[in-house]
Design a protein around this motif. Structure first.
Motif, PDB file in Angstrom:
ATOM      1  N   GLN A   1      -5.254   2.416  12.576  1.00 25.17           N
ATOM      2  CA  GLN A   1      -5.253   3.873  12.659  1.00 25.17           C
ATOM      3  C   GLN A   1      -3.850   4.416  12.704  1.00 25.17           C
ATOM      4  OE1 GLN A   1      -7.621   4.908  16.011  1.00 25.17           O
ATOM      5  NE2 GLN A   1      -9.526   4.603  14.893  1.00 25.17           N
ATOM      6  N   ARG A   2      -2.997   3.714  13.399  1.00 27.88           N
ATOM      7  CA  ARG A   2      -1.631   4.193  13.518  1.00 27.88           C
ATOM      8  C   ARG A   2      -0.953   4.274  12.167  1.00 27.88           C
ATOM      9  NH1 ARG A   2       2.360   0.320  15.961  1.00 27.88           N
ATOM     10  NH2 ARG A   2       0.607  -0.080  17.337  1.00 27.88           N
ATOM     11  N   TYR A   3      -1.240   3.296  11.315  1.00 30.66           N
ATOM     12  CA  TYR A   3      -0.604   3.294  10.013  1.00 30.66           C
ATOM     13  C   TYR A   3      -1.452   3.947   8.943  1.00 30.66           C
ATOM     14  CZ  TYR A   3       2.851   0.001  11.809  1.00 30.66           C
ATOM     15  OH  TYR A   3       3.859  -0.599  12.508  1.00 30.66           O
ATOM     16  N   ASP A   4      -2.566   4.546   9.334  1.00 28.70           N
ATOM     17  CA  ASP A   4      -3.451   5.233   8.383  1.00 28.70           C
ATOM     18  C   ASP A   4      -3.949   4.318   7.286  1.00 28.70           C
ATOM     19  OD1 ASP A   4      -1.512   8.267   8.532  1.00 28.70           O
ATOM     20  OD2 ASP A   4      -3.262   7.605   9.667  1.00 28.70           O
TER      21      ASP A   4
ATOM     22  N   TYR B   1       4.284   2.023   2.031  1.00 31.25           N
ATOM     23  CA  TYR B   1       5.327   2.926   1.589  1.00 31.25           C
ATOM     24  C   TYR B   1       4.722   4.315   1.489  1.00 31.25           C
ATOM     25  CZ  TYR B   1       8.251  -0.984   0.095  1.00 31.25           C
ATOM     26  OH  TYR B   1       9.029  -2.108   0.054  1.00 31.25           O
ATOM     27  N   TRP B   2       5.587   5.296   1.609  1.00 27.28           N
ATOM     28  CA  TRP B   2       5.132   6.653   1.355  1.00 27.28           C
ATOM     29  C   TRP B   2       5.978   7.210   0.226  1.00 27.28           C
ATOM     30  CZ3 TRP B   2       4.993   4.377   6.051  1.00 27.28           C
ATOM     31  CH2 TRP B   2       3.780   4.473   6.760  1.00 27.28           C
ATOM     32  N   GLY B   3       5.331   7.772  -0.749  1.00 25.92           N
ATOM     33  CA  GLY B   3       6.102   8.328  -1.854  1.00 25.92           C
ATOM     34  C   GLY B   3       5.399   8.104  -3.176  1.00 25.92           C
ATOM     35  N   ASP B   4       6.163   8.128  -4.230  1.00 25.72           N
ATOM     36  CA  ASP B   4       5.601   8.001  -5.563  1.00 25.72           C
ATOM     37  C   ASP B   4       5.249   6.534  -5.831  1.00 25.72           C
ATOM     38  OD1 ASP B   4       6.862   8.686  -8.924  1.00 25.72           O
ATOM     39  OD2 ASP B   4       4.853   8.342  -8.133  1.00 25.72           O
ATOM     40  N   PRO B   5       3.994   6.247  -6.123  1.00 25.58           N
ATOM     41  CA  PRO B   5       3.580   4.841  -6.244  1.00 25.58           C
ATOM     42  C   PRO B   5       4.390   4.040  -7.242  1.00 25.58           C
ATOM     43  CG  PRO B   5       1.665   6.274  -6.297  1.00 25.58           C
ATOM     44  CD  PRO B   5       2.851   7.168  -6.290  1.00 25.58           C
ATOM     45  N   ARG B   6       4.672   4.630  -8.411  1.00 28.88           N
ATOM     46  CA  ARG B   6       5.358   3.837  -9.425  1.00 28.88           C
ATOM     47  C   ARG B   6       6.711   3.377  -8.957  1.00 28.88           C
ATOM     48  NH1 ARG B   6       4.384   8.215 -14.159  1.00 28.88           N
ATOM     49  NH2 ARG B   6       3.082   9.490 -12.832  1.00 28.88           N
ATOM     50  N   GLU B   7       7.477   4.336  -8.442  1.00 25.80           N
ATOM     51  CA  GLU B   7       8.829   3.968  -8.025  1.00 25.80           C
ATOM     52  C   GLU B   7       8.800   3.016  -6.853  1.00 25.80           C
ATOM     53  OE1 GLU B   7      10.532   8.335  -9.116  1.00 25.80           O
ATOM     54  OE2 GLU B   7      10.722   7.566  -7.074  1.00 25.80           O
ATOM     55  N   LYS B   8       7.870   3.262  -5.932  1.00 27.07           N
ATOM     56  CA  LYS B   8       7.864   2.447  -4.725  1.00 27.07           C
ATOM     57  C   LYS B   8       7.483   1.014  -5.017  1.00 27.07           C
ATOM     58  CE  LYS B   8       9.255   5.423  -1.801  1.00 27.07           C
ATOM     59  NZ  LYS B   8      10.491   5.275  -1.072  1.00 27.07           N
TER      60      LYS B   8
ATOM     61  N   HIS C   1       0.857  -1.179   0.000  1.00 28.45           N
ATOM     62  CA  HIS C   1       0.000   0.000   0.000  1.00 28.45           C
ATOM     63  C   HIS C   1       0.888   1.223   0.000  1.00 28.45           C
ATOM     64  CE1 HIS C   1      -3.419   2.516   0.645  1.00 28.45           C
ATOM     65  NE2 HIS C   1      -2.920   3.002   1.747  1.00 28.45           N
ATOM     66  N   ILE C   2       0.650   2.097  -0.945  1.00 26.36           N
ATOM     67  CA  ILE C   2       1.536   3.250  -1.077  1.00 26.36           C
ATOM     68  C   ILE C   2       0.727   4.526  -0.942  1.00 26.36           C
ATOM     69  CG2 ILE C   2       3.179   4.378  -2.591  1.00 26.36           C
ATOM     70  CD1 ILE C   2       3.359   1.431  -3.802  1.00 26.36           C
ATOM     71  N   GLU C   3       1.093   5.288   0.071  1.00 21.61           N
ATOM     72  CA  GLU C   3       0.419   6.569   0.306  1.00 21.61           C
ATOM     73  C   GLU C   3       1.205   7.673  -0.363  1.00 21.61           C
ATOM     74  OE1 GLU C   3      -2.122   7.931   1.914  1.00 21.61           O
ATOM     75  OE2 GLU C   3      -3.057   6.101   2.639  1.00 21.61           O
TER      76      GLU C   3
ATOM     77  N   TRP D   1       9.977   6.235   8.150  1.00 22.47           N
ATOM     78  CA  TRP D   1       9.758   5.140   7.227  1.00 22.47           C
ATOM     79  C   TRP D   1       9.784   5.569   5.772  1.00 22.47           C
ATOM     80  CZ3 TRP D   1       5.184   4.144  10.843  1.00 22.47           C
ATOM     81  CH2 TRP D   1       5.624   3.360  11.911  1.00 22.47           C
ATOM     82  N   SER D   2      10.127   6.811   5.521  1.00 25.83           N
ATOM     83  CA  SER D   2      10.022   7.251   4.135  1.00 25.83           C
ATOM     84  C   SER D   2      11.080   6.593   3.269  1.00 25.83           C
ATOM     85  CB  SER D   2      10.153   8.772   4.045  1.00 25.83           C
ATOM     86  OG  SER D   2      11.438   9.135   4.517  1.00 25.83           O
TER      87      SER D   2
END
Lengths: 268, 164
Positions: free
Chosen positions: A176-179, A206-213, A142-144, A156-157
């Motif tokens: 909730q903690r991990y949204d 992951y947090w960041g750009d979905p494609r790269e992540k 899951h990528i935010e 965690w970025s």
């Protein structure tokens, strides 16, 4: 800040504690997986726990049950586990996964990109019916895109959140903690597939750009295959492929299955 | 819903990538009880109508030439199909499944690979489409066009792209 001298089972040293304090994260329930400075590989699994004193820390140092004990402190684990063999095996896989023995595990790792949209749910259903086999490991990615700058996410970025097993996800506090969005359908599906096919299900954020992540995740977790949905843009859904799917198809290093949103799949 | 008894359409061509895709599919995806349908699309023979003024000057093919080209293309098809069949047989034996465990069908078609593959997915009633990918970079893809890209967009079933 080198991690070369940290052995398994040691508590945090001064440097680690300072670092954790600076990041402003609650130390009591922190599980961190991070890469070495040069970003070459995941250095080791680092469990931060407050040891009351050096003496206590020493006593726990080479304890073989250390990880089990720590994982046993998660809110879920207090409940009674009646079906021993299955859940033991699953927690064992998740425990092994999070203890850094990820590379050594021989089971198939199937990744499913999940952004809780209709097409990714469809992809998960397809994977559950057609792809997953008994004993696999299902890794939900899951990528935010947003929220990159919040304090907890800075930690965690770089390498994404730790691997969260499904039994922890059932707890609302953890979600909730991990949204993680509350989506009953997805969690029902995961429960069913875990039960029927005896898989181990973990989630990694992951947090960041979905494609790269996504492409990064394939390499980092050494996934054997990836399943993803595809939205397409606007009205022209039949012809176009979503940009994330397009990028991942060209750049992923594993076989990718694309399940399009509007296909009729004949699933129950 | 049974997971057995799926129809897996594997698109093969003369290159190595599709062999790799077929191998991966047999090793990791196909289960006993599935039907693997091998599809090879051979390019259409060049035909120029005598009455068509757009035929390039001096390149009107004689009948023998057309026949020869067609014959060659059929031979290539034969060899590709045989190679793929052998691979399937190898896997059936290696994994200890009886030959009846996984059925293999073969279909050879003529035309432009992209559109034919997408049509065949519907016509043959496949559940999944498996193909290899040439792994062209951005520039090459733009120039040559990518069959796998086209099929992912236009096929009516989930597509599994296996990279080498």
């Amino acid at each position: 800040m080198g991690r070369k001298n940290v052995k398994d089972g040691e508590g945090p040293g001064i440097q680690e504690r300072l670092w954790v304090w600076m990041k402003g994260v609650n130390q009591m329930d922190l599980r961190v997986v991070y890469k070495e400075e040069r970003g070459e590989r995941i250095a080791r699994r680092f469990i931060a726990r407050l040891a009351p004193s050096p003496r206590h820390r020493k006593a726990k140092r080479r304890d073989p049950n250390l990880r089990k004990e720590i994982l046993g402190r998660t809110p879920r684990a207090e409940t009674d586990r009646t079906s021993l063999s299955e859940t033991d095996r699953l927690t064992d896989v998740s425990a092994r996964a999070r203890s850094g023995a990820w590379d050594a595990m021989g089971e198939r790792r199937i990744g499913v990109a999940m952004d809780f949209s209709a097409s990714s749910k469809k992809a998960l259903r397809w994977a559950a019916h057609n792809f997953l086999r008994k004993g696999d490991i299902l890794v939900l990615l899951h990528i935010e895109h947003r929220g990159r700058d919040e304090a907890k996410h800075v930690l965690w970025s770089q390498s994404g959140s730790p691997l969260i097993p499904l039994e922890e996800l059932r707890d609302t506090a953890v979600r909730q903690r991990y949204d993680i969005p509350e989506d009953a359908e997805v969690f029902d599906m995961l429960d069913t597939v875990e039960r029927e096919k005896e898989l181990a299900v973990v989630l990694k954020l992951y947090w960041g750009d979905p494609r790269e992540k996504v492409c990064e995740a394939v390499g980092e977790l050494q996934l054997d295959s990836l399943v993803m949905g595809s939205r397409g843009l606007g009205q022209i859904q039949r012809i176009l492929l979503g940009s994330v799917t397009n990028y991942v198809l060209s750049n992923a290093s594993c076989p990718v299955t694309v399940v399009k949103a509007k296909q009729w799949l004949g699933l129950p | 819903m049974e997971t057995e008894g799926r129809r897996i359409l594997v698109a093969v061509d003369e290159g190595d990538e599709s062999v790799h895709a077929l191998r991966w599919c047999l090793a990791n995806f196909a289960a006993p009880g599935d039907t693997v349908v091998l599809l090879y699309v051979r390019p259409p023979p060049p035909t120029y109508s005598l009455l068509d003024a757009s035929a390039p000057l001096g390149y009107l093919f004689a009948e023998e030439a057309t026949a020869a080209i067609d014959g060659y293309s059929r031979e290539v098809a034969e060899s590709v199909v045989q190679k793929a069949r052998k691979l399937c047989a190898l896997y059936s034996r290696e994994y200890g499944r009886a030959n009846g465990g996984m059925k293999v069908e073969v279909k050879v078609s003529v035309g432009d690979a992209r559109s034919v593959i997408c049509e065949m997915v519907d016509e043959l009633g496949a559940d999944v489409l498996v193909m290899g990918s040439h792994g062209y970079g951005l520039f090459k893809r733009a120039l040559l066009g990518s069959v796998s890209d086209y099929c992912v967009r236009n096929a009516n079933r989930p597509v599994l792209i296996v990279k080498s």
